[in-house]
Every structure is written in C-alpha cells, then in structure tokens.
Motif scaffolding. Sequence first.
Motif, short mmCIF file in Angstrom:
data_model
loop_
_atom_site.label_atom_id
_atom_site.label_comp_id
_atom_site.label_asym_id
_atom_site.label_seq_id
_atom_site.Cartn_x
_atom_site.Cartn_y
_atom_site.Cartn_z
N LEU A 179 0.46 -1.07 -0.04
CA LEU A 179 -0.33 0.27 0.25
C LEU A 179 1.05 1.37 0.17
N LEU A 180 1.94 1.43 0.62
CA LEU A 180 2.71 2.05 0.99
C LEU A 180 3.15 2.65 -0.84
N LEU A 181 4.08 1.84 -1.24
CA LEU A 181 4.40 1.66 -2.66
C LEU A 181 3.41 2.31 -3.84
N THR A 182 2.44 2.32 -3.78
CA THR A 182 1.61 2.91 -4.60
C THR A 182 0.99 3.82 -4.13
N LEU A 183 1.05 4.36 -2.61
CA LEU A 183 0.31 5.87 -2.51
C LEU A 183 2.48 6.32 -2.47
N VAL A 184 3.49 5.91 -2.45
CA VAL A 184 4.91 6.38 -3.04
C VAL A 184 4.37 7.10 -4.60
N LEU A 185 4.13 5.93 -5.05
CA LEU A 185 3.94 6.09 -6.39
C LEU A 185 2.93 7.17 -7.51
N THR A 186 2.18 7.09 -6.32
CA THR A 186 1.47 8.11 -6.33
C THR A 186 1.09 9.62 -6.19
N ALA A 187 2.13 9.96 -4.90
CA ALA A 187 2.63 11.01 -4.98
C ALA A 187 3.17 11.85 -5.93
N CYS A 188 4.27 10.76 -6.62
CA CYS A 188 5.07 11.08 -7.25
C CYS A 188 5.25 11.65 -8.27
N GLY A 189 3.34 11.22 -8.84
CA GLY A 189 2.45 11.83 -9.99
C GLY A 189 2.05 12.91 -9.76
N ARG A 238 -3.90 0.82 11.09
CA ARG A 238 -5.05 -0.08 11.09
C ARG A 238 -4.60 -1.69 10.75
N GLN A 239 -2.74 -1.26 11.57
CA GLN A 239 -2.14 -2.99 11.39
C GLN A 239 -2.11 -3.41 13.36
N MET A 240 -2.85 -1.91 13.89
CA MET A 240 -2.58 -2.05 15.20
C MET A 240 -4.42 -2.41 15.71
N ASN A 259 -0.64 11.27 6.69
CA ASN A 259 -2.45 10.67 6.80
C ASN A 259 -2.42 9.77 6.12
N GLU A 260 -1.73 9.12 5.29
CA GLU A 260 -2.17 7.54 4.33
C GLU A 260 -1.29 6.46 5.28
N VAL A 261 0.10 7.16 5.83
CA VAL A 261 0.92 6.27 6.59
C VAL A 261 0.08 6.27 7.40
N ARG A 262 -0.31 6.98 8.95
CA ARG A 262 -1.03 6.44 9.48
C ARG A 262 -1.53 5.77 9.98
N ARG A 263 -2.69 5.42 8.40
CA ARG A 263 -3.79 5.37 8.47
C ARG A 263 -3.35 4.06 8.73
N LEU A 267 1.66 7.40 18.05
CA LEU A 267 1.12 6.89 16.75
C LEU A 267 2.27 8.21 16.12
N ASP A 268 0.66 9.47 16.41
CA ASP A 268 0.93 10.60 15.29
C ASP A 268 2.72 11.07 15.94
N ARG A 269 2.65 10.95 16.83
CA ARG A 269 3.66 12.04 17.64
C ARG A 269 4.90 10.86 16.57
#
Length: 394
Positions: free
Chosen positions: A15-25, A286-288, A278-282, A302-304
């Motif tokens: 999910l993070l990889l997808t996010l990074v690729l999207t953010a790069c665009g 979700r893992q917890m 925000n996406e990394v936080r989400r 986690l926010d901190r």
Amino acid sequence: MSIPFRRRALSLASLLLTLVLTACGGGDGDGDAPPPVPRGPGALLSGHYVNTFTAADIAQAMKDPESRIEGGVTPRYAVSSYRLTYTTTGQDGAAVTASGLVSVPKKAEGAASPVISYQHATTFHDNQAPANKVEAVEPPLVLASLGYIVVSPDYVGFGASKGVEHPYLTSAPTARSVLDMLAAAETWRRQNGVADNRQLFLAGYSEGGYATMAAHRAIERQNGALKAQLQAAVPGAGPYDVLKTLDEQLGRVRALLPPLGYVLDPERLASAPENVRNEVRRLLLRQMVPENGDVRYQPLFLDRYIANQREPIAADHSVHLGWAPSVPVYLFHGRGDLTVPYQASESARDAMRAAGANGVTLTDCTTPKFGHLDCVPEYFRFAIDRMGRLARDL
C-alpha cells in the motif's frame, strides 16, 4: 494482532508503494457520551453483584481451549464478582465515569485476602472488558479462586466509558484509571465488609503489562498508602519503551523490504506531504486496530512518531524512564515476540537498573515459538508463582 508479521508487513509495504508512486505524480455501554460525573477521581459511584462461580466451575472452565491460565493451577475458592463504576479522568483531563470488576474469593467470614490489580491485554471489543465478560474462564476469576481479591479496571473507552477515546499507550490516563479503580474498590470493600490484608500486587500482559508499569511508576511517585502495601509487580510482554517498540517494528519492515526503508524513516515522514503522512498513519493504525472493533482508540503516540517527536513520546508514553521501583519487578517476555519486541523489556530492565533498582529481573518465555500469544499461559503460571511466594492469607 495475531496476523503473521510478514503478511502484515507485505500488505503495508504494498500500500505504501502505491502511495509513493501516486505521490510522485502529484461494557455494556451503548456508545453514547457518559453521564456527568458528580465526584472527584477515585470516587465510588456504584457497585452491583454480577455472579458467583464455584471452584469446580472455574476448574472446569480452565480446561477450555480459550483459557489463558492452565497447568499446575488449582482453584480453591468460589468467587463472587461485582461491577463497580467510579470516577477517573481521560487523556484531556476531563472527568469520566469508568468501570471495572472486583472478584472476591468466598472465604470464612472476616478472613482477609491479598489484592491483585489485574490489567487486561489489548482488546478492540467492549464485550471483552473485564466487567463485561465475567466468565469462569477469565483471569480475574481464576486468580480470585486462588485466594486473592482481584481488582480489574476496564480502562477509559470501555464499559461505562464506552464512546470516550481509549488513551492507548499514554501513561498518565492509563495509570489514573488503575489507581482510581483501586481507590474505588477499597471504598467498596469497606462498605461491604470485605477484608484485605494490606498486600497489593500488580500484574498484566501486553497492554496490561504496560498499564501495570504505568500504575507502578505512579504509585512509587505518589509515595502514599498504596506504595506501603505494594509487594511486587509482574508485567508481561508490554511495550514499556514505546520508542524502542516502534523502532524495532519499523526495522523489521525495512529488513523485509529494503527499498521502502527510505519512505518509512520517521525523519523523512515528518517533512513529507500531509497526504503521505496521513496515509502512513492510517496504514500503521490499521495494523494495530482492526476495522471491526467497537472501541475508539486515540493513538497519540503514533501521531508523534510519524512527526518524529521523540522527546514527547519518551515523556508521555514510555513508562520505564525516570524511576527506580522499590519492590521486585518480575518482567516476562518471549524472544520470538513479533507483536511487542523483546527489546522493549530489555530496555525497561536496563533503564530501571541504571536508575538504582536492584530487584528488576527479566525471565524469557520457554514455550515453543516464543510468540506473543504463545507465551500467555506460561506468563500466568510465572505470575502466580512469583506473587504466591510473597502473598499471605491465601
């Protein structure tokens, strides 16, 4: 919590990889706010009888696969349980009506018992809180059947305070919920003629281990009646050092997927675009916290962490720093724990010893696999043994 770590890490990484690729665009509560609280912290608001189980009932329940206490433990007493409501304060300092369970061994009239404050492990369902799940298989009742009065806070966010955010791994409100429950339970015992012998023990596993250490530190710092009564604490597999816990978990993801190490570095996340943070936080949350949970969690730590605020995490969330316990602390942890890293217990042991504590030990789980849930039955046997060496009037 029981999802294999590799699978969780791969899911997160994808999910993070997808996010990074999207953010790069480019408790039984109904979820409503709790009623106004008429009295100060630790005030007993109500106490109601729940049920009674015989020693035979509890012994039979311990044979159930769901039992977390097994092997070499023989119930001696019938146990009656009572649901208390009391006053405490939440993360923001506002008054909250909280709840918890008191389980009492049925001894001869006037016979005294030692007290255990038992802090439950992480759960995301209100019906699993101690005062809502009063069953013969549950640890508070099994421990009470051995001769202890067992006091079990539900924590803020559960039971009577369902609907209030649970201050997950935030030390001050966690400790307050435990100490205020102990105060309310003492009032209840006086009102109902339930004698204790002025011995107090603290125990709990996972988040319960964390809550145990948070409460222990608060008791030592207050230096009052509870400190005079405290005999020992037995925290199991808790994330006492929250920074170490998160760093180790993040390091495991990096080891599995090195290309994402750059993205997952908190120093870089702190300056990343808000939508990325925000996406990394989400994803991390979700893992917890599972999507089907019915308890609201407030993961300030986690926010901190995502904001790379390490000093506030150490000050407000970790519970192993800045104190030296005056009574034995029997830490217990499995080296193969992929939920709460073993290094969190090592860090706690080393910090408290460096502060001058001589009675802090760390015992390794020997159960095959050494995992977080694998070690739970052995933890309870260990805790019962260590407390039993010091307890009187059992």
